[in-house]
Motif scaffolding. Sequence first.
Motif, mmCIF file in Angstrom:
data_model
loop_
_atom_site.group_PDB
_atom_site.id
_atom_site.type_symbol
_atom_site.label_atom_id
_atom_site.label_comp_id
_atom_site.label_asym_id
_atom_site.label_seq_id
_atom_site.Cartn_x
_atom_site.Cartn_y
_atom_site.Cartn_z
ATOM 1 N N HIS A 72 -4.431 -5.327 -7.304
ATOM 2 C CA HIS A 72 -4.618 -6.656 -6.714
ATOM 3 C C HIS A 72 -3.274 -7.391 -6.619
ATOM 4 O O HIS A 72 -2.459 -7.341 -7.538
ATOM 5 C CB HIS A 72 -5.583 -7.497 -7.549
ATOM 6 N N ALA A 73 -3.045 -8.067 -5.502
ATOM 7 C CA ALA A 73 -1.864 -8.916 -5.328
ATOM 8 C C ALA A 73 -2.308 -10.278 -4.821
ATOM 9 O O ALA A 73 -3.352 -10.400 -4.164
ATOM 10 C CB ALA A 73 -0.890 -8.276 -4.354
ATOM 11 N N ASP A 74 -1.517 -11.304 -5.138
ATOM 12 C CA ASP A 74 -1.821 -12.653 -4.634
ATOM 13 C C ASP A 74 -1.360 -12.824 -3.200
ATOM 14 O O ASP A 74 -1.952 -13.583 -2.435
ATOM 15 C CB ASP A 74 -1.137 -13.704 -5.524
ATOM 16 N N ILE A 75 -0.277 -12.124 -2.844
ATOM 17 C CA ILE A 75 0.275 -12.245 -1.496
ATOM 18 C C ILE A 75 1.020 -10.975 -1.134
ATOM 19 O O ILE A 75 1.587 -10.296 -2.002
ATOM 20 C CB ILE A 75 1.205 -13.484 -1.400
ATOM 21 N N VAL A 76 0.992 -10.639 0.153
ATOM 22 C CA VAL A 76 1.715 -9.481 0.684
ATOM 23 C C VAL A 76 2.886 -9.993 1.526
ATOM 24 O O VAL A 76 2.738 -10.945 2.290
ATOM 25 C CB VAL A 76 0.789 -8.587 1.534
ATOM 26 N N HIS A 77 4.043 -9.355 1.370
ATOM 27 C CA HIS A 77 5.237 -9.730 2.140
ATOM 28 C C HIS A 77 5.675 -8.526 2.965
ATOM 29 O O HIS A 77 6.132 -7.520 2.421
ATOM 30 C CB HIS A 77 6.347 -10.179 1.193
ATOM 31 N N ALA A 78 5.515 -8.614 4.287
ATOM 32 C CA ALA A 78 5.905 -7.536 5.202
ATOM 33 C C ALA A 78 7.364 -7.713 5.606
ATOM 34 O O ALA A 78 7.738 -8.740 6.173
ATOM 35 C CB ALA A 78 5.012 -7.546 6.436
ATOM 36 N N HIS A 79 8.178 -6.672 5.342
ATOM 37 C CA HIS A 79 9.627 -6.787 5.534
ATOM 38 C C HIS A 79 10.150 -6.121 6.792
ATOM 39 O O HIS A 79 11.327 -6.292 7.124
ATOM 40 C CB HIS A 79 10.360 -6.198 4.323
ATOM 41 N N GLU A 80 9.340 -5.353 7.496
ATOM 42 C CA GLU A 80 9.796 -4.708 8.740
ATOM 43 C C GLU A 80 8.586 -4.412 9.617
ATOM 44 O O GLU A 80 7.449 -4.710 9.237
ATOM 45 C CB GLU A 80 10.637 -3.457 8.453
#
Length: 344
Positions: A72-80
């Motif tokens: 589980h994650a609170d937020i996803v950060h897409a880098h490319e």
Amino acid sequence: MLTVLHVNLAKGFRGGERQTELLIRALAKHFNTRQLLACREESPLRTRLADVENLSFVTANNQLSGHYAAPHADIVHAHEAKAVHWAYLHKLLRNTPYIITRRVDAIVKDKWLNKKTYNNASALVGISTIIANQLRDKQWGEVYQIPSTLAHLEVDQKEGESFRSTFPGKTIIGHVGALVDKHKGQKVLIEAAILLEKNHPDLHIVFFGDGADKEELESLSKGIKNITWMGFKPKIGDYLPYFDLFAFPSRNEGLGSTLLDVMDAGVPIIASNVGGIPDIVIDNETGLLVEPNDSSALADAIIKLSNDKALQMKLIEGAKKQIENYTPQKMAERYLSLYEKITA
């Protein structure tokens, strides 16, 4: 504790991957976060980040894999670009909000999938003014501007002095970048070298890097005495402080984070007035700007700057002040603030 799931599915290691690494390291060092990184099994980021505390890896060899294996994650950060599709699918499957960082100054195409993936993001981030404005023009969501960071590169003085001693009596004009001319414009610098060769034999241009155009570029420069090809060096920080000037003739550029490392090394810069470069290089204050694709203007700027020590010192001082806004901690603070705003 906030859990951030970074996604970078690139196969190699270029500017975007370096910025992903720098952000993860800064968040781990300065802030109380748990971090995950979804990346390929063979991603160079795995070995580079192996020592970071509170970081776990999720294997994602393509946009469809790794979604259910990820904790589980609170937020996803897409880098490319591929990470954008992964983050969108992850939201559909796991209902996790995501942000997108866009690093290239090409306008996002109006394709159905692009509209879907960008519209469903909680925030869009451009690393430079031009990219942030391109995203705002699309009206696909809330846009923030968070620039890339310098890396505070380590320097092996012995290696640097050995390099410097190879060019006695020369003024070294360094260039660092992937050898991809349509992006980095190395042919423009080769043309400038030809213009300089006869009347300014003391000005020597040294190329660092590797890439798809390596053979073509080296072939073009055969017989030109004021050019040397150094190849790719994993520790480029060893060489930067030993340049006299730095030339960056990019044809397009999202921001040009290499310029921040050059500024950090105290080397005056001549760069193209294109893309996000003017965010960093303010003409006659933190560097000199020339029009892109103009080898004559580039050669003239090299001559001018090499002959003007006072201007060199002015640009170095201006650059030192400029980079105070481009540290890893500053970047991490900005992203953390955005993560917390979205997950509040």
